[in-house]
Design a protein around this motif. Structure first.
Motif, PDB file in Angstrom:
ATOM      1  N   LEU A 351       0.978  -0.775   0.236  1.00  0.00           N
ATOM      2  CA  LEU A 351       0.197  -0.294   0.236  1.00  0.00           C
ATOM      3  C   LEU A 351       0.430   1.500   0.282  1.00  0.00           C
ATOM      4  CD1 LEU A 351      -3.069   0.321  -0.314  1.00  0.00           C
ATOM      5  CD2 LEU A 351      -2.572   0.985   2.397  1.00  0.00           C
ATOM      6  N   ALA A 352       2.147   1.890   0.485  1.00  0.00           N
ATOM      7  CA  ALA A 352       3.433   2.760   1.143  1.00  0.00           C
ATOM      8  C   ALA A 352       3.516   2.729  -1.064  1.00  0.00           C
ATOM      9  CB  ALA A 352       4.434   1.891   1.308  1.00  0.00           C
ATOM     10  N   LEU A 353       3.315   2.615  -1.729  1.00  0.00           N
ATOM     11  CA  LEU A 353       3.557   2.380  -2.773  1.00  0.00           C
ATOM     12  C   LEU A 353       2.660   2.711  -4.102  1.00  0.00           C
ATOM     13  CD1 LEU A 353       5.940  -1.310  -3.887  1.00  0.00           C
ATOM     14  CD2 LEU A 353       6.806   1.421  -2.683  1.00  0.00           C
ATOM     15  N   MET A 354       1.538   3.134  -3.219  1.00  0.00           N
ATOM     16  CA  MET A 354       0.276   3.278  -3.534  1.00  0.00           C
ATOM     17  C   MET A 354      -0.141   4.352  -4.039  1.00  0.00           C
ATOM     18  SD  MET A 354      -1.136   1.029  -5.485  1.00  0.00           S
ATOM     19  CE  MET A 354       0.039  -0.921  -5.291  1.00  0.00           C
ATOM     20  N   THR A 355      -0.521   5.545  -4.611  1.00  0.00           N
ATOM     21  CA  THR A 355      -1.043   6.665  -4.141  1.00  0.00           C
ATOM     22  C   THR A 355      -2.531   6.978  -4.601  1.00  0.00           C
ATOM     23  OG1 THR A 355       0.947   8.013  -5.966  1.00  0.00           O
ATOM     24  CG2 THR A 355      -1.122   9.415  -5.809  1.00  0.00           C
ATOM     25  N   ARG A 356      -3.138   7.177  -2.915  1.00  0.00           N
ATOM     26  CA  ARG A 356      -4.485   6.447  -2.921  1.00  0.00           C
ATOM     27  C   ARG A 356      -5.274   8.372  -2.071  1.00  0.00           C
ATOM     28  NH1 ARG A 356      -5.848   4.319   2.313  1.00  0.00           N
ATOM     29  NH2 ARG A 356      -3.792   5.400   2.939  1.00  0.00           N
ATOM     30  N   GLU A 357      -6.477   8.386  -3.174  1.00  0.00           N
ATOM     31  CA  GLU A 357      -7.040   9.629  -3.288  1.00  0.00           C
ATOM     32  C   GLU A 357      -8.452   9.401  -2.441  1.00  0.00           C
ATOM     33  OE1 GLU A 357      -7.720  11.435  -7.141  1.00  0.00           O
ATOM     34  OE2 GLU A 357      -6.141  11.660  -7.623  1.00  0.00           O
ATOM     35  N   VAL A 363      -7.632  -0.777  -1.027  1.00  0.00           N
ATOM     36  CA  VAL A 363      -7.699  -0.712  -2.765  1.00  0.00           C
ATOM     37  C   VAL A 363      -7.182  -1.879  -3.717  1.00  0.00           C
ATOM     38  CG1 VAL A 363      -6.970   0.982  -2.252  1.00  0.00           C
ATOM     39  CG2 VAL A 363      -4.686  -0.224  -2.751  1.00  0.00           C
ATOM     40  N   ASN A 364      -7.385  -1.251  -5.667  1.00  0.00           N
ATOM     41  CA  ASN A 364      -6.527  -1.944  -6.680  1.00  0.00           C
ATOM     42  C   ASN A 364      -4.880  -1.870  -6.548  1.00  0.00           C
ATOM     43  OD1 ASN A 364      -9.248  -2.489  -8.154  1.00  0.00           O
ATOM     44  ND2 ASN A 364      -8.397  -0.507  -8.966  1.00  0.00           N
ATOM     45  N   THR A 365      -4.619  -3.018  -6.507  1.00  0.00           N
ATOM     46  CA  THR A 365      -2.844  -3.313  -6.006  1.00  0.00           C
ATOM     47  C   THR A 365      -2.280  -3.755  -7.528  1.00  0.00           C
ATOM     48  OG1 THR A 365      -2.942  -5.371  -5.226  1.00  0.00           O
ATOM     49  CG2 THR A 365      -2.776  -3.542  -3.241  1.00  0.00           C
ATOM     50  N   ALA A 366      -2.615  -4.716  -8.262  1.00  0.00           N
ATOM     51  CA  ALA A 366      -2.126  -5.224  -9.626  1.00  0.00           C
ATOM     52  C   ALA A 366      -2.987  -4.707 -11.200  1.00  0.00           C
ATOM     53  CB  ALA A 366      -2.524  -6.357  -9.278  1.00  0.00           C
ATOM     54  N   LEU A 370      -4.401   2.034 -10.586  1.00  0.00           N
ATOM     55  CA  LEU A 370      -3.528   2.062  -9.001  1.00  0.00           C
ATOM     56  C   LEU A 370      -4.152   2.771  -8.195  1.00  0.00           C
ATOM     57  CD1 LEU A 370      -0.330   0.534 -10.060  1.00  0.00           C
ATOM     58  CD2 LEU A 370      -1.811  -1.307  -9.409  1.00  0.00           C
ATOM     59  N   GLY A 371      -4.555   2.413  -6.701  1.00  0.00           N
ATOM     60  CA  GLY A 371      -5.060   2.540  -5.669  1.00  0.00           C
ATOM     61  C   GLY A 371      -6.073   3.146  -5.443  1.00  0.00           C
ATOM     62  N   GLU A 372      -6.909   2.926  -6.914  1.00  0.00           N
ATOM     63  CA  GLU A 372      -8.344   3.267  -6.431  1.00  0.00           C
ATOM     64  C   GLU A 372      -9.030   2.368  -5.399  1.00  0.00           C
ATOM     65  OE1 GLU A 372     -12.201   4.034  -7.380  1.00  0.00           O
ATOM     66  OE2 GLU A 372     -10.532   4.932  -7.230  1.00  0.00           O
ATOM     67  N   MET A 373      -9.818   2.051  -5.183  1.00  0.00           N
ATOM     68  CA  MET A 373     -10.880   1.760  -3.568  1.00  0.00           C
ATOM     69  C   MET A 373     -11.551   0.630  -4.547  1.00  0.00           C
ATOM     70  SD  MET A 373     -13.766   4.760  -2.696  1.00  0.00           S
ATOM     71  CE  MET A 373     -13.345   6.002  -2.287  1.00  0.00           C
ATOM     72  N   TYR A 374     -11.465  -0.530  -4.029  1.00  0.00           N
ATOM     73  CA  TYR A 374     -11.462  -1.766  -4.449  1.00  0.00           C
ATOM     74  C   TYR A 374     -13.033  -2.172  -3.980  1.00  0.00           C
ATOM     75  CZ  TYR A 374     -10.447  -6.889  -4.506  1.00  0.00           C
ATOM     76  OH  TYR A 374     -10.255  -8.627  -4.773  1.00  0.00           O
TER      77      TYR A 374
END
Length: 472
Positions: A351-357, A363-366, A370-374
């Motif tokens: 998660l630390a590698l993802m940009t989240r808003e 979140v989407n990890t693959a 990327l980083g969007e709500m799962y």
């Protein structure tokens, strides 16, 4: 009347509704007709948006859609109470002639089970009651009323419903009457009571394999899928609830720092995390999660939005120990809390590698974005693939869907002899009755109890015979 087979020109769509001069908007399902939005239904949803879920609104909209379709195909019956009677009966029987297969109405309805039909009828009852109480035109229909033809149609039907309700008897009872709050001598068509041979529980003997092999593809491990599945199976959460989790909602348990303390807060009324405000050099406090989501992220709670980001919140008994409204994870067995925390730390590295808003944990990890709500749908598909990888069939009956894990949690608690009141707390139910589907004995358990009872009875009879023989 529409030609047979031609589509009825009504549909259900998502809409954002503004009701005043503020910037607040409410996401709702609305019924669209050739004249525009069906306003009576929109009024009903706006009046109930503070206390009813989007899932409930979708079901009501579907019921109204079916009723409008029936009205279009049966225009000559609209002024007669038999309209209501016939509509409800067609839900049970379908609209096709059994012998020939013909359906002159063009509806093509197949017979529904009693539970589904009753829900549709009850939803319409409550809707018509609301119109009668809140829209004078429906209470006392005015032929000169200048609304759209579709609004007028619904208001006229509501008027006829109120006028003829006494004749409808068993077929059209309100949801309160169905629940027994108000009584009628004749009830809606009763559902057939059934006993299942086995509650739809995920098979315990395959659970560890699901985690270690199901959520692994080559060298890649889906830590996110493992975590969500553990929350369902090892802590008994409903499938939608983990999707409200913030990253700040998981922490080491003060009573055992090797185990995870997980608090899933109420989507809008739960306590919000504090954030650092650099401009004043202090933490910024928010009133609740709704305030936090709106002010810090320009978002609404996930149970109040439609589309892929939606995650329901059924309600139940919340806890308040930490000055919030939340559900706590009660790990069973307790070791799972320790395993969860170890997997959580692995997931945080991703998660630390993802940009989240957004602040949500899963979140989407693959896949992009990327980083969007799962989403719940994404998880359901990932879970199904994981089940298939370990050689099981995906089936609600077999308990191999996500909801089967909650059943498994309840069954383990029962077999361990946990008191019913504690099970209610651990599963976050509002009443003892709510847990019954999750704790009902399987057919095998019932046979075993019957056999044990027979053994006890035989021992008692043998003891009685020996006492009698002692008198001889």
């Amino acid at each position: 009347m529409l030609d047979e087979g031609s589509p009825v020109p009504v549909s259900v769509v998502r809409a954002r509704v503004t009701t005043d001069a503020s910037g607040a908007r409410t996401q709702l399902p609305v019924v669209i007709t050739p004249d525009g939005v069906l306003e009576p239904l929109l009024e009903y949803f706006l009046a109930r948006s503070h206390d009813r879920s989007l899932s409930w609104m979708k079901k009501v909209a579907h019921a109204v859609l079916l009723f409008l379709e029936y009205l279009f195909r049966n225009p000559d019956e609209r002024s007669n109470y038999r309209l209501f009677l016939n509509f409800s009966q067609r839900l049970y029987t379908g609209t096709c002639d059994v012998a020939s297969g013909n359906d002159p109405s063009g509806l093509g309805w197949r017979p529904m089970n009693s539970k589904s039909a009753k829900r549709i009828v009850s939803a319409l009852n409550d809707f018509f009651d609301f119109l009668g109480l809140n829209r004078p035109v429906a209470l006392s229909f005015n032929p000169k009323w200048a609304g759209s033809s579709y609004d007028r149609m619904i208001d006229e039907v509501a008027f006829q419903y109120r006028r003829d309700r006494a004749f409808l008897g068993h077929t059209w009872a309100t949801s309160a009457e169905v629940a027994g709050i108000q009584g009628r001598a004749i009830r809606p068509k009763k559902e057939v009571k059934v006993e299942t041979s086995r509650p739809p529980t995920f098979p315990e003997e395959h659970f560890e394999k699901l985690l270690t092999e199901g959520f692994r593809v080559g060298e890649r491990v889906d830590y996110r899928g493992i975590l969500i599945t553990m929350l369902l199976h090892c802590a008994g959460f409903r499938e939608s609830e983990p999707f409200h989790l913030f990253t700040s909602d998981v922490m080491p348990d003060p009573s055992n720092t090797a185990s995870a303390l997980v608090l899933i807060h109420h989507p809008s009324q739960g306590a919000a995390p504090s954030t650092w405000n650099a401009s004043v050099g202090s933490k910024k406090q928010f009133k609740n999660r709704r305030d936090y989501l709106q002010q810090a992220w320009n978002l609404n709670p996930r149970n109040e939005v439609m589309g892929p980001r939606h995650a329901g919140w059924k309600g139940g008994a919340h806890e308040i120990e930490f000055e919030s409204l939340y559900y706590r994870a009660y790990w069973f067995s307790s070791w799972w809390g320790e395993f969860f925390l170890s997997i959580w730390y692995r997931y945080l590295e991703e998660l630390a590698l993802m940009t989240r808003e957004h602040p949500f944990a899963f979140v989407n990890t693959a896949r992009d974005p990327l980083g969007e709500m799962y989403s719940i749908d994404q998880f359901s598909k990932a879970h199904a693939r994981a089940v298939q990888r370990i050689g099981l069939e995906v089936s609600k009956k077999n308990g191999t869907t996500p909801h089967g894990h909650r059943y498994a949690y309840g069954q383990r608690l029962v077999k361990a002899g946990v008191p019913r009141e504690s099970i209610r707390r651990f599963m976050h139910h509002g009443s003892l009755e709510s847990q019954e589907p999750y704790t009902a004995p399987s057919l095998a358990d019932s046979f075993r109890e019957l056999s044990e009872a027979e053994t006890r009875l035989q021992q008692l009879n043998e003891f009685g015979r020996r006492k009698l023989m002692g008198l001889v």
